[in-house]
Design a protein around this motif. Structure first.
Motif, short mmCIF file in Angstrom:
data_model
loop_
_atom_site.label_atom_id
_atom_site.label_comp_id
_atom_site.label_asym_id
_atom_site.label_seq_id
_atom_site.Cartn_x
_atom_site.Cartn_y
_atom_site.Cartn_z
N PRO A 254 1.63 -3.79 4.85
CA PRO A 254 1.64 -3.04 3.64
C PRO A 254 1.12 -2.08 4.01
O PRO A 254 1.23 -1.66 2.63
CB PRO A 254 0.90 -4.38 3.36
N ASP A 255 0.78 -1.33 4.79
CA ASP A 255 -0.36 -0.44 4.39
C ASP A 255 1.31 0.91 4.80
O ASP A 255 0.61 2.02 4.59
CB ASP A 255 -1.50 0.12 5.20
N GLY A 256 2.45 0.26 5.03
CA GLY A 256 3.56 0.91 6.00
C GLY A 256 4.11 1.34 7.06
O GLY A 256 4.20 2.67 7.30
N THR A 257 2.48 0.97 8.13
CA THR A 257 2.93 1.36 9.22
C THR A 257 3.74 0.68 9.38
O THR A 257 4.29 -0.94 8.74
CB THR A 257 1.71 1.20 9.96
#
Length: 304
Positions: A254-257
């Motif tokens: 969810p944090d883009g990583t």
């Protein structure tokens, strides 16, 4: 072959020389374990490395789907050729509709399309696992055998088990590209959605040693790097238009990583543990995430 057979199938080593090969590997691994013990890591399972999305190219497909998208898919006649991970995606489709308090379209497993005026999702197993070229040929035959005249949107998805370090990626991509180009020429009223290849989870160090002993490179970083090479060719050829980027969806947090890393200088992504039921299949959260992206892509492709 049943659905259970498909989900449990994995390559086996050749028994005739297995004892000799395993003994040789065991000798080397024992030495490796001694060295690893000195390094202090051999009793600890490794974890996925978080990779920022700008460190490795490849966009993450949106995992959100709107009520408008769902209504559009419900009006669309869809054919989906797949193997086991495809079941995970379709299980998630029904769950996404339920989450929006909307009835899903009829979803039926068959190798032809029903005579229906409304929308539906027809899906079928294509080809045989570990044989990507046969899957591509089977999809082509089904479209040309009648389905192409009965659907609005069609797609096929290869499986992680089809792409291993020994795969001729260029040959697979060429067959995929040329087959879809011919189908798009011959069936101009069908929107053909493209798909990247699913991934496997990142094994820990002990798991990597075990796989190396067994001679099984299906679940390692090198296998995912090979899949990433094919996926990059697919992304470059088709861009963001009508592309179900299942590999991006599976690997993204969810944090883009994104779970993954670099092996022998080659970048790769991996199935995020948060979405994994096992080394290659999706849990409920992963299935719904992939289904949302699948539905959004079908809606984008549909003219309904």
């Amino acid at each position: 072959m049943t659905r259970t057979d498909i989900e449990s199938a994995e390559p086996t080593t050749e028994p005739s020389r297995g004892g000799r090969r395993r003994f040789g590997r065991l000798t080397v691994v024992m030495a490796a374990i001694v060295v690893a013990a000195g390094a202090g890591w051999f009793l600890v399972e490794g974890k996925d490395e978080a990779v920022a999305t700008d460190e490795v190219t490849g966009g993450v497909a949106a995992a959100e789907v709107s009520a408008t998208d769902l209504a559009k898919v419900s009006r669309t006649r869809v054919f989906f050729g797949h193997q086991s991970v495809g079941y995970n995606v379709l299980d998630g489709v029904a769950a996404v509709y339920r989450a929006h308090s909307v009835a899903p379209p009829p979803i039926e497993e068959r190798r032809d399309a029903p005579a229906a005026s409304g929308g539906f999702v027809v899906h079928a197993l294509i080809g045989e696992n570990t044989k990507p070229l046969d899957k591509i040929k089977d999809f082509d035959a089904l479209i040309r055998g009648g389905i192409g005249g009965q659907v609005d949107v069609a797609m096929m998805k290869l499986c992680y088990i089809d792409i291993t370090p020994g795969t001729d990626v260029d040959a697979v991509f060429a067959a995929y590209r040329d087959t879809l180009a011919a189908l798009e020429r011959d069936f101009p009223n069908v929107a053909f959605v493209k798909a990247t290849v699913p991934l496997t989870t990142q094994p820990g160090r002990l798991s990597q040693l075990k796989q190396w002993v067994q001679g099984n490179d299906l679940y390692g970083a090198t296998a995912n790097a090979t899949r990433e090479r094919l996926n990059q060719l697919i992304r470059k050829e088709y861009g963001d238009s009508h592309l179900f980027d299942v590999a991006a969806v599976e690997s993204a947090a969810p944090d883009g990583t994104r779970a993954g890393g670099v092996t022998d200088g080659h970048p790769y992504f991996a199935l995020n543990d948060a979405f994994a039921a096992d080394s290659g299949h999706l849990n409920d959260a992963g299935a719904q995430r992939a289904a949302s992206a699948w539905l959004a892509t079908v809606a984008q492709a549909s003219s309904k």
